[in-house]
Design an enzyme around this catalytic site. Structure first.
Site, short mmCIF file in Angstrom:
data_model
loop_
_atom_site.label_atom_id
_atom_site.label_comp_id
_atom_site.label_asym_id
_atom_site.label_seq_id
_atom_site.Cartn_x
_atom_site.Cartn_y
_atom_site.Cartn_z
N ASN A 107 14.47 -2.48 88.13
CA ASN A 107 15.89 -2.46 88.48
C ASN A 107 16.69 -3.43 87.64
O ASN A 107 16.22 -4.52 87.29
CB ASN A 107 16.07 -2.79 89.97
N ASP A 109 19.76 -4.31 88.75
CA ASP A 109 20.88 -4.66 89.65
C ASP A 109 20.94 -6.12 90.07
O ASP A 109 21.93 -6.56 90.65
CB ASP A 109 20.88 -3.75 90.89
N HIS A 124 13.56 -3.68 82.60
CA HIS A 124 14.63 -2.88 81.97
C HIS A 124 15.93 -3.67 81.79
O HIS A 124 16.98 -3.07 81.56
CB HIS A 124 14.88 -1.61 82.79
N CYS A 153 32.20 -8.59 69.99
CA CYS A 153 31.43 -9.84 69.93
C CYS A 153 32.30 -10.96 69.34
O CYS A 153 32.82 -10.81 68.23
CB CYS A 153 30.20 -9.64 69.06
N THR A 194 9.56 3.51 93.60
CA THR A 194 9.69 4.03 92.23
C THR A 194 9.05 5.42 92.16
O THR A 194 8.00 5.66 92.77
CB THR A 194 9.09 3.09 91.18
N PRO A 220 9.28 7.18 100.48
CA PRO A 220 9.41 8.32 101.39
C PRO A 220 8.94 9.64 100.77
O PRO A 220 8.65 10.59 101.49
CB PRO A 220 10.91 8.39 101.69
N ALA A 237 11.15 1.11 102.21
CA ALA A 237 10.71 -0.25 101.86
C ALA A 237 11.16 -1.28 102.89
O ALA A 237 10.42 -2.20 103.22
CB ALA A 237 11.25 -0.61 100.48
P1 OAD Z 1 13.93 6.85 90.62
O1 OAD Z 1 15.30 7.26 90.99
O2 OAD Z 1 13.22 7.67 89.60
O3 OAD Z 1 12.99 6.83 91.90
C1 OAD Z 1 13.36 6.14 93.06
C2 OAD Z 1 12.28 6.35 94.08
O4 OAD Z 1 12.61 5.62 95.24
C3 OAD Z 1 12.10 7.81 94.51
O5 OAD Z 1 10.74 8.18 94.33
C4 OAD Z 1 12.47 7.79 95.99
O6 OAD Z 1 11.70 8.69 96.76
C5 OAD Z 1 12.22 6.36 96.37
N1 OAD Z 1 13.00 5.86 97.51
C6 OAD Z 1 14.22 6.24 97.93
N2 OAD Z 1 14.60 5.52 99.00
C7 OAD Z 1 13.60 4.65 99.25
C8 OAD Z 1 13.41 3.62 100.22
N3 OAD Z 1 14.31 3.35 101.15
N4 OAD Z 1 12.26 2.91 100.18
C9 OAD Z 1 11.32 3.18 99.23
N5 OAD Z 1 11.45 4.13 98.30
C10 OAD Z 1 12.58 4.85 98.30
O7 OAD Z 1 14.00 5.32 90.18
P2 OAD Z 1 12.94 4.47 89.35
O8 OAD Z 1 11.55 4.91 89.63
O9 OAD Z 1 13.29 3.05 89.55
O10 OAD Z 1 15.50 3.48 83.67
O11 OAD Z 1 13.33 4.90 87.89
C11 OAD Z 1 12.69 4.30 86.81
C12 OAD Z 1 13.65 4.19 85.67
O12 OAD Z 1 14.21 5.48 85.39
C13 OAD Z 1 14.86 3.32 85.95
O13 OAD Z 1 14.61 1.96 85.73
C14 OAD Z 1 15.87 3.87 85.01
C15 OAD Z 1 15.64 5.33 85.26
O14 OAD Z 1 16.09 6.21 84.30
C16 OAD Z 1 16.42 3.35 82.72
O15 OAD Z 1 17.61 3.49 82.93
C17 OAD Z 1 15.85 3.00 81.40
#
Ligand code: OAD
Length: 261
Positions: A107, A109, A124, A153, A194, A220, A237
């Site tokens: 993340n 954020d 990232h 810049c 993730t 989930p 989570a």
């Molecule tokens: P994703 O949007 O791909 O996945 C988020 C995951 O969180 C999903 O599998 C959901 O099911 C899960 N989820 C949703 N709510 C949840 C909760 N309350 N508790 C637990 N899990 C929950 O996001 P990332 O896997 O973080 O990269 O994505 C990886 C990367 O892809 C990001 O860092 C970003 C994106 O494109 C870049 O921008 C380079």
């Protein structure tokens, strides 16, 4: 904690051996309950936008204003949000385990830091940091002019960009190497929120499990690593992490009392 999907967690018996070296990998799902959209949900960012239009160096070269507008809108959403129980549970876990704990996040954020986490690996980058696309110097918002996008810049007049990793770009090599070292050494690896489809992050839990770590996934939805995990919990989570933190506290308390007696 009585919902059926968490019954399995109730049955989990973590041991002192499991918590010798705990590594946690988080993704957008941990911040979903803070109101920050994930990327791949049906209403996530990548259902509304194409990543190649907003999160690649080519997109920034072609239309830096559009890219910045999207990043500023995301910054705004994040700034309105607060960390949730999942973020805070990891701060507590870190305090309990001190030197035995590693937090790795995809993340950008900064909510882990706002909750109180320190020394985490931000694979990232961070959306609130500005970096010159030419000279790589970093600048705070205060010294940049955001009235015209992209900001320029102050040092070399290059285009300022968010200090995040875009598709097609390399991650910071030493951060990645350190993250993999920690994953290989982990006794317990938690993959939280993730989708486990973006590498190299998605390889970390696999490497950890191959090297003997007990792998718990909290999501989930099913992901590519769900089947191979020792425990894959279909739950949010914010509900699971406080419970795991309490389990760790119980283990440590009971170990300490055994040592005293
Ligand atoms: P994703 O949007 O791909 O996945 C988020 C995951 O969180 C999903 O599998 C959901 O099911 C899960 N989820 C949703 N709510 C949840 C909760 N309350 N508790 C637990 N899990 C929950 O996001 P990332 O896997 O973080 O990269 O994505 C990886 C990367 O892809 C990001 O860092 C970003 C994106 O494109 C870049 O921008 C380079």
């Amino acid at each position: 904690m009585s919902s059926p999907e968490l019954t399995e967690l109730e049955r989990l018996r973590l041991t002192p051996g499991h918590i010798e070296r705990v590594v946690v990998l988080t993704g957008a799902g941990i911040s979903a309950e803070s109101g920050i959209p994930t990327f791949r949900a049906v209403d996530g960012y990548w259902s509304r936008y194409r990543p190649e239009d907003l999160a690649t160096p080519e997109a920034f070269a072609q239309n830096p204003q559009v890219v910045w507008e999207w990043y500023l809108a995301r910054r705004h959403t994040i700034a309105q949000a607060d960390p949730n129980a999942g973020h805070y549970a990891l701060v507590e876990m870190d305090k309990l385990l001190s030197g035995q704990f590693t937090l790795i996040t995809q993340n950008v954020d900064g909510l882990h830091q706002r909750a109180g986490s320190h020394d985490l690996f931000e694979l990232h980058g961070n959306i609130f940091i500005n970096r010159c696309s030419l000279c790589s110097r970093r600048f705070s918002d205060e010294v940049l002019n955001f009235q015209e996008l992209p900001p320029v810049c102050p040092s070399c007049r290059g285009a300022i960009r968010p200090d995040v990793v875009w598709f097609g770009e390399n991650l910071n090599i030493s951060t990645v190497e350190d993250a993999f070292t920690r994953a290989r050494e982990a006794t317990l690896f938690l993959s939280i929120g993730t989708s486990s489809v973006v590498h190299p992050a998605a390889t970390l839990p696999i490497v950890a499990a191959e090297n003997g770590a007990f792998l718990i996934e909290v999501n989930p939805e099913l992901t590519p690593i769900s089947e191979g995990a020792d425990l894959s919990l279909r739950a949010p989570a914010s509900r699971v992490l406080p419970r795991i933190t309490e389990m760790i506290r119980t283990i440590l308390t009971s170990t300490a009392s055994k040592k005293l007696s």
